[in-house]
Design a protein around this motif. Structure first.
Motif, PDB file in Angstrom:
ATOM      1  N   ASP A  22       0.851  -1.183   0.000  1.00 33.58           N
ATOM      2  CA  ASP A  22       0.000   0.000   0.000  1.00 33.58           C
ATOM      3  C   ASP A  22       0.885   1.231   0.000  1.00 33.58           C
ATOM      4  O   ASP A  22       1.436   1.605   1.030  1.00 33.58           O
ATOM      5  CB  ASP A  22      -0.917  -0.015   1.225  1.00 33.58           C
ATOM      6  CG  ASP A  22      -1.863   1.180   1.265  1.00 33.58           C
ATOM      7  OD1 ASP A  22      -1.836   1.982   0.307  1.00 33.58           O
ATOM      8  OD2 ASP A  22      -2.612   1.309   2.252  1.00 33.58           O
ATOM      9  N   LYS A  23       1.023   1.837  -1.165  1.00 35.90           N
ATOM     10  CA  LYS A  23       1.961   2.957  -1.251  1.00 35.90           C
ATOM     11  C   LYS A  23       1.501   4.161  -0.433  1.00 35.90           C
ATOM     12  O   LYS A  23       2.313   4.958   0.006  1.00 35.90           O
ATOM     13  CB  LYS A  23       2.172   3.363  -2.706  1.00 35.90           C
ATOM     14  CG  LYS A  23       1.081   4.212  -3.324  1.00 35.90           C
ATOM     15  CD  LYS A  23       1.417   4.575  -4.742  1.00 35.90           C
ATOM     16  CE  LYS A  23       0.463   5.612  -5.304  1.00 35.90           C
ATOM     17  NZ  LYS A  23       0.618   6.929  -4.664  1.00 35.90           N
ATOM     18  N   ASP A  24       0.183   4.307  -0.231  1.00 35.93           N
ATOM     19  CA  ASP A  24      -0.307   5.442   0.548  1.00 35.93           C
ATOM     20  C   ASP A  24      -0.090   5.257   2.042  1.00 35.93           C
ATOM     21  O   ASP A  24      -0.126   6.213   2.807  1.00 35.93           O
ATOM     22  CB  ASP A  24      -1.794   5.665   0.269  1.00 35.93           C
ATOM     23  CG  ASP A  24      -2.028   6.180  -1.149  1.00 35.93           C
ATOM     24  OD1 ASP A  24      -1.197   6.982  -1.621  1.00 35.93           O
ATOM     25  OD2 ASP A  24      -3.007   5.761  -1.785  1.00 35.93           O
ATOM     26  N   ASN A  25       0.121   4.012   2.470  1.00 33.65           N
ATOM     27  CA  ASN A  25       0.452   3.756   3.874  1.00 33.65           C
ATOM     28  C   ASN A  25       1.519   2.672   3.920  1.00 33.65           C
ATOM     29  O   ASN A  25       1.298   1.573   4.412  1.00 33.65           O
ATOM     30  CB  ASN A  25      -0.786   3.328   4.666  1.00 33.65           C
ATOM     31  CG  ASN A  25      -0.520   3.285   6.162  1.00 33.65           C
ATOM     32  OD1 ASN A  25       0.506   3.775   6.630  1.00 33.65           O
ATOM     33  ND2 ASN A  25      -1.429   2.685   6.911  1.00 33.65           N
ATOM     34  N   ILE A  26       2.680   3.035   3.375  1.00 37.24           N
ATOM     35  CA  ILE A  26       3.781   2.084   3.276  1.00 37.24           C
ATOM     36  C   ILE A  26       4.249   1.613   4.653  1.00 37.24           C
ATOM     37  O   ILE A  26       4.823   0.540   4.798  1.00 37.24           O
ATOM     38  CB  ILE A  26       4.948   2.745   2.495  1.00 37.24           C
ATOM     39  CG1 ILE A  26       5.956   1.703   2.058  1.00 37.24           C
ATOM     40  CG2 ILE A  26       5.594   3.840   3.292  1.00 37.24           C
ATOM     41  CD1 ILE A  26       7.023   2.279   1.130  1.00 37.24           C
ATOM     42  N   LEU A 439       5.732   5.212  -3.849  1.00 36.54           N
ATOM     43  CA  LEU A 439       5.869   5.990  -2.615  1.00 36.54           C
ATOM     44  C   LEU A 439       4.616   6.808  -2.343  1.00 36.54           C
ATOM     45  O   LEU A 439       3.858   7.140  -3.260  1.00 36.54           O
ATOM     46  CB  LEU A 439       7.074   6.921  -2.720  1.00 36.54           C
ATOM     47  CG  LEU A 439       8.436   6.240  -2.880  1.00 36.54           C
ATOM     48  CD1 LEU A 439       9.513   7.274  -3.151  1.00 36.54           C
ATOM     49  CD2 LEU A 439       8.771   5.434  -1.631  1.00 36.54           C
ATOM     50  N   PRO A 440       4.378   7.162  -1.068  1.00 38.23           N
ATOM     51  CA  PRO A 440       3.225   8.018  -0.746  1.00 38.23           C
ATOM     52  C   PRO A 440       3.368   9.384  -1.408  1.00 38.23           C
ATOM     53  O   PRO A 440       4.480   9.853  -1.683  1.00 38.23           O
ATOM     54  CB  PRO A 440       3.294   8.140   0.787  1.00 38.23           C
ATOM     55  CG  PRO A 440       4.162   7.016   1.243  1.00 38.23           C
ATOM     56  CD  PRO A 440       5.127   6.753   0.136  1.00 38.23           C
ATOM     57  N   GLU A 441       2.236  10.038  -1.658  1.00 39.05           N
ATOM     58  CA  GLU A 441       2.252  11.368  -2.261  1.00 39.05           C
ATOM     59  C   GLU A 441       2.583  12.407  -1.185  1.00 39.05           C
ATOM     60  O   GLU A 441       1.884  12.502  -0.180  1.00 39.05           O
ATOM     61  CB  GLU A 441       0.899  11.685  -2.891  1.00 39.05           C
ATOM     62  CG  GLU A 441       0.535  10.780  -4.050  1.00 39.05           C
ATOM     63  CD  GLU A 441      -0.823  11.126  -4.622  1.00 39.05           C
ATOM     64  OE1 GLU A 441      -1.265  12.290  -4.446  1.00 39.05           O
ATOM     65  OE2 GLU A 441      -1.454  10.237  -5.219  1.00 39.05           O
TER      66      GLU A 441
END
Length: 734
Positions: A22-26, A439-441
């Motif tokens: 989960d890139k938004d919550n790595i 990666l997360p934004e």
């Protein structure tokens, strides 16, 4: 703010592959509670009962600190006795097997030990309760036989038998309460009740003519403290405490400064369980500031703020060259603000960053060593700085807010040094970062920057003049409030959960601070601290630099295998007075010792933070510790920098502080370049030495030394760019 005994670190990594789900919550789960190898996990009714006990323990401390102050001895004794009781309930004498068996009946040997232990401990508990109810206490001047057969002998014999039972009983499953440990918990409560009931007498008689029951209660209490310390922090601190206790008796036969006149056992042990020892400054801190900030950390953990910190670090630095290693530096700094420890920080963030470092090309041992070095900095990073900073405030009398201010530049230099080492390694090996799409934004996370409000609340309250306790309480409230603007709102259930995990998180430091208190008590009784300081002055020959070198060695050696809190407390008691006598400012002397006590976590041969990282990376522990020392090597000169340049501890005008920071940072950069062999390109062996010399020249912080360092660095740059060659230098000589 706590670290545990060797931890069960698991990772999804197998080789260099690591899947980001989960890139938004790595960082999902990065601040989840770690279950260590000897920890029990209760479910069902047992889980509810012991969760309630933990909540009551934490709520008691928060309530006393903010609402209803208690008499000092009573409060500290409840803190120690309650911590010991919970510790024995939650942590087994040995690690649990990988596969826990079902319910097993006790062996004949267990019953042989348990039955008399139970009879003896309950006899002692019943006797002291009866004495309190009837008012028939062991008053000063009471006959030595009073309560001896019904309290003194039973408590020491029962505790010893219960300890033997806990060591010999087979480990079963994590969800069961072990009878030997229940007895040890009851013994801890019994000792606490006895000393609370007799506190008004012990304040006077403990140092002069204690009753024999005082001695037996103290011995039982010290045995329980050392056993819980062994379970939670390993044998190193236990062995050192045992050496100090032995010193109390063999001193008359030792040579030179080690000799003392000797002490009767009654006076020696009774003295150790007063506010000169176990109940002294270390427990004063663990029962106030430490447990308060552990509760603050638990609030951040329950509200999932730790995940946000790590996600923020990935968004900011994950895509740069060697990105995961730089994330390790940033996230360990941010997480260190929450937990303030070395090994615990490695386990929390390293389980994520180490596999990702391996993925972008770092060797396993390099990945582990970078995480270990970065995580160790959490204890010197304001505003929380781990437990040692609170003890420093207690010992020196310097306001905690002033210590926080003084720590800013050294902490910045430490993390700069690790960052430079990481960046040079990435440059040498041509490493890239993680793909931006994984990666997360950053923009999205920037809109959640309000999650930093609890940290800013803490800092702001300290600078506005609020007490540390009030500032910590306000920060806790802020953590709960900001969670209402996230998916993880903290309601009554989550607040109670935060109180529950805070109690479990605090147990190691309760034991460690009490064990360190035993050492402090021996030092106070025997006067070895004063004599050691005199010896240090003699060896140093009035040279501050030589004395600081000895202080560095002692701090590192004490910290090998010991928690930083205990290492600093002992070193400060023994070494700091001598440094101050040599004319070194108290803040500088104590900060110097504290800094190297922290660095001991990455110093071979016993480097606990490096070992924790090696377990995750599946690398050789010794090679990892050596490399972690190399990664943190530039940071080892920082204490000498602030010794030579007081503005590095904010002890000057703003322009002096800024000048000191800029030149020190450049010196750190040169040192990292020399160690890694990369300046503006690959640097040969000769130029590496030149760069290191240039870096060391800038340590003094004076104008001339800065000019020398800058000039040498410029010369190396010109040589690398081919502007200066042997041919150019020789031109005109013919």
């Amino acid at each position: 703010m706590t670290s545990q005994a060797p931890q069960e670190a698991t990772t999804a990594d197998s080789g260099n592959e690591f899947e980001i789900r989960d890139k938004d919550n790595i960082a999902a789960g990065v601040d989840a509670e770690v279950v260590v190898s000897n920890q029990r996990v209760f479910t069902g009714k047992l889980g509810l009962i012991f969760a309630a006990a933990c909540i009551i323990y934490t709520a008691f401390h928060v309530g006393v600190m903010n609402l209803y102050p208690l008499e000092t001895w009573v409060y500290r004794l409840i803190h120690v006795a309650g911590g010991l009781a919970l510790g024995f309930i939650f942590f087994s004498a040995r690690a649990f097997p990988a596969e826990s068996g079902g319910r097993q009946s006790a062996t004949p040997l267990e019953w042989i030990l348990l039955l008399p232990a139970a009879v003896l401990i309950f006899t002692a508990l019943g006797q002291i309760i009866f004495a309190i109810v009837t008012g028939d206490l062991v008053r000063t001047g009471a006959p030595k036989e009073k309560m001896l057969m019904t309290f003194g002998y039973p408590i020491i014999a029962g505790t010893a038998l219960a300890l033997l039972a806990s060591w010999t009983s087979p480990t079963r499953n994590r969800g069961r309460v072990a009878l030997p440990d229940v007895l040890l918990a009851i013994a801890a409560i019994t000792v606490g009740v006895y000393i609370i009931a007799h506190a008004e007498f012990l304040r006077i008689r403990a140092q002069v003519f204690p009753h024999i029951n005082d001695m037996y209660a103290s011995i039982a209490g010290i045995l329980l403290i050392l056993e819980l310390t062994r379970r939670l922090a390993g044998l190193a601190l236990v062995i050192i405490v045992a050496v100090f206790i032995a010193y109390g008796f063999v001193g008359p036969w030792l040579p030179g400064v080690l000799e003392h006149r000797g002490y009767a056992p009654q006076r020696f042990f009774a003295f150790l369980y007063t506010d000169n020892g176990v109940l002294g400054p270390t427990t004063a801190i663990s029962s106030t500031y430490i447990i308060l900030f552990i509760t603050f950390a638990a609030f951040l953990q329950a509200s999932r703020v730790g995940e946000y910190f790590v996600n923020f670090a990935f968004a900011a630095a994950g895509g740069t060259r060697g990105g995961p290693a730089k994330v390790a530096v940033f996230s360990s700094a941010l997480m260190g603000t929450i937990n303030g420890t070395s090994a615990g920080n490695v386990v929390s963030t390293g389980s994520l960053t180490i596999p990702l470092m391996k993925r972008v090309g770092y060797k396993p041992q390099t990945s582990a060593s970078i995480e270990a070095a970065a995580s160790s900095g959490g204890q010197i990073l304001p505003p929380i700085m781990g437990a040692g900073a609170f003890i420093m405030a207690e010992i020196t009398g310097i306001a905690y807010a002033d210590i926080v201010i003084a720590a800013i530049i050294p902490a910045a230099l430490y993390f700069l040094s690790v960052y430079f080492m990481v960046d040079k390694e990435a440059l040498k090996k041509g490493m890239r970062g993680l793909p931006r799409e994984e990666l997360p934004e950053f923009a999205k996370l920037a809109r959640q920057a309000f999650l930093f409000i609890p940290i800013f609340t803490l800092i702001g309250a300290l600078f506005l003049g609020y007490s540390v306790i009030r500032a910590g309480t306000l920060a806790m409230a802020a953590a709960a409030v900001v969670s209402w603007f996230t998916p993880f709102r903290m309601g009554p259930k989550q607040i109670l959960y935060a109180f529950e995990i805070a109690a479990r998180m605090s147990l190691q430091l309760v034991a460690v601070c009490a064990a360190a208190g035993v050492i402090v008590g021996v030092i106070a009784l025997t006067g070895i601290g004063t004599r050691f300081s005199s010896m240090l002055l003699g060896l140093a020959g009035q040279s501050q630099l030589v004395a600081l070198f000895f202080a560095m060695c002692v701090s590192i050696i004490l910290g090998m295998g010991m928690p930083t809190t205990a290492a600093y407390a002992v070193a400060a008691s023994v070494i700091a007075p001598g440094l101050i006598q040599l004319g070194i400012e108290p803040l500088t002397a104590h900060f110097f010792i504290f800094y190297y006590a922290v660095m001991s976590a990455i110093t071979p041969p016993v480097a606990l933070a490096a070992y924790a990282g090696a377990a995750i990376a599946q690398s050789d522990p010794m090679k990892t510790s050596v490399e972690s020392f190399k990664v943190g090597l530039a940071a080892f000169v920082v204490p000498f920098m602030f010794f030579y340049s007081a503005p590095l501890l904010m002890q000057g005008e703003w322009h002096q502080n800024l000048h000191a920071f800029v030149t020190a940072a450049f010196g750190i950069y040169l040192l990292a370049s020399g160690i890694q062999g990369w300046f503006f390109g690959v640097v040969g062996s000769a130029l590496r030495i030149v760069l290191i010399v240039a870096a060391l020249a800038m340590i003094a912080g004076g104008l001339m030394s800065d000019i020398i360092g800058l000039s040498v660095a410029a010369l190396v740059f010109l040589i690398q760019r081919k502007f200066v060659t042997p041919k150019n230098v020789a031109r005109g000589l013919d």
